[in-house]
Design an enzyme around this catalytic site. Structure first.
Site, PDB file in Angstrom:
ATOM      1  CD  GLU A  98      -3.027   3.870  -2.575  1.00 24.26           C
ATOM      2  OE1 GLU A  98      -2.258   4.858  -2.770  1.00 24.26           O
ATOM      3  OE2 GLU A  98      -3.457   3.554  -1.453  1.00 24.26           O
ATOM      4  CE  LYS A 133      -1.695   2.451   1.692  1.00 26.17           C
ATOM      5  NZ  LYS A 133      -2.277   3.670   1.056  1.00 26.17           N
ATOM      6  CB  CYS A 176       0.597   4.562  -1.451  1.00 26.90           C
ATOM      7  SG  CYS A 176       0.740   6.351  -1.651  1.00 26.90           S
TER       8      CYS A 176
HETATM    9  C1  ACM Z   1      -1.314   7.049   0.277  1.00 25.79           C
HETATM   10  O1  ACM Z   1      -1.016   6.064   0.956  1.00 25.79           O
HETATM   11  N1  ACM Z   1      -2.201   6.967  -0.688  1.00 25.79           N
HETATM   12  C2  ACM Z   1      -0.678   8.342   0.518  1.00 25.79           C
END
Ligand code: ACM
Length: 266
Positions: free
Chosen positions: A38, A108, A143
């Site tokens: 990420e 995201k 993530c």
């Molecule tokens: C995350 O979503 N970077 C823990």
């Protein structure tokens, strides 16, 4: 089909150097799909949009050209996290590069911790892409999306054989949950987690590595085992994920009863 997860510590704020490193990895890693962490272009820990705005990129930023060129030359599929600037907003996004094709991205959905101070919640929704040359359907989550069973489930219901998850994980319970995300959907799951630490305003985040590729039975196929720079590769059979049965009678998708989920009593 071979999938690689590439584990290292991106440099905070150094987009050019991070992209250089990714280009070298694309050229030198013998796999069909390469997954990077990420926010691989910028590093992770930002607490105000003004810190990130000068580093953010649009999906078609010219600085991605060396990566697209490496993808075209090697015929690999590449997914990595980047800070996306679009429509006056910042998104924590993943870029998908395919040989001789326009880039595409996922934003995201579930923002973690202080990401909320910087990013807008993603508005693309969960999406899948057909990789016809490999007979594989690819899904992306990022993530913290792992905490929501709906993320992997939506991707699997849309036909994902392989879910890739660029990550900057700072807690440990993902080690329990990610294998479950794979087995409850009978999909492959490739988690590319970063390493290293970042500090901002006296607060330190430690990223915990152990990047891993999990099979549709929830078994760890390969793990980067620890927080050293490491690339691990697994051979996967995407078509094998499409049989969702686990005995002669039960099938985890056919047995679902969505009309029974979430009823409200009068
Ligand atoms: C995350 O979503 N970077 C823990």
């Amino acid at each position: 089909m071979n999938v690689a997860v590439i584990q290292y510590a991106p440099l905070l704020g150094n987009v050019e150097s991070n992209i250089d490193r990714m280009r070298s990895a694309i050229l030198s890693t013998a796999a069909d799909v390469l997954v990077f962490p990420e926010l691989a272009t910028t590093g992770y820990f930002f607490t105000e949009p003004s810190q990130l705005l000068p580093l953010a990129q649009t999906m078609d930023d010219g600085r991605f050209s060396p990566l697209q060129d490496a993808v075209d030359r090697t015929r690999r599929i590449v997914v990595f996290g980047f800070a996306e600037s679009a429509d006056g907003a910042l998104y924590n996004s993943a870029l998908l590069l395919r040989p001789h094709s326009p880039p595409d991205m996922y934003r995201k959905t579930h923002l973690f911790y202080k990401e909320r101070l910087v990013f807008s919640p993603g508005n693309t929704g969960f999406q899948v892409w057909r990789l016809d040359d490999w007979d594989c359907t690819l899904g992306i989550m990022i993530c913290y999306d792992w905490r929501f069973p709906e993320a992997a489930r939506s991707l699997a219901l849309a036909g994902a054989d392989l879910i890739v998850c660029p990550s900057n994980l700072v807690t440990n319970i993902w080690r329990l949950a990610m294998p479950v995300r794979a087995l409850e959907n009978k999909v492959y799951l490739a988690v590319a987690n970063r390493t290293g630490r970042e500090e901002r305003d006296g607060e330190t985040l430690l990223f915990n590595g152990d990047s891993t590729i999990i099979d549709p039975a929830g078994r760890v196929m390969v793990s980067a085992s620890g927080t050293a720079d490491n690339t691990v590769i697994a051979h996967i059979d995407p078509a094998s994920t499409r049989d969702k049965s686990f005995n002669a009678i039960n099938d985890i998708f056919a047995d679902r009863r969505p009309d029974m989920y979430c009823t409200t009593r009068p």
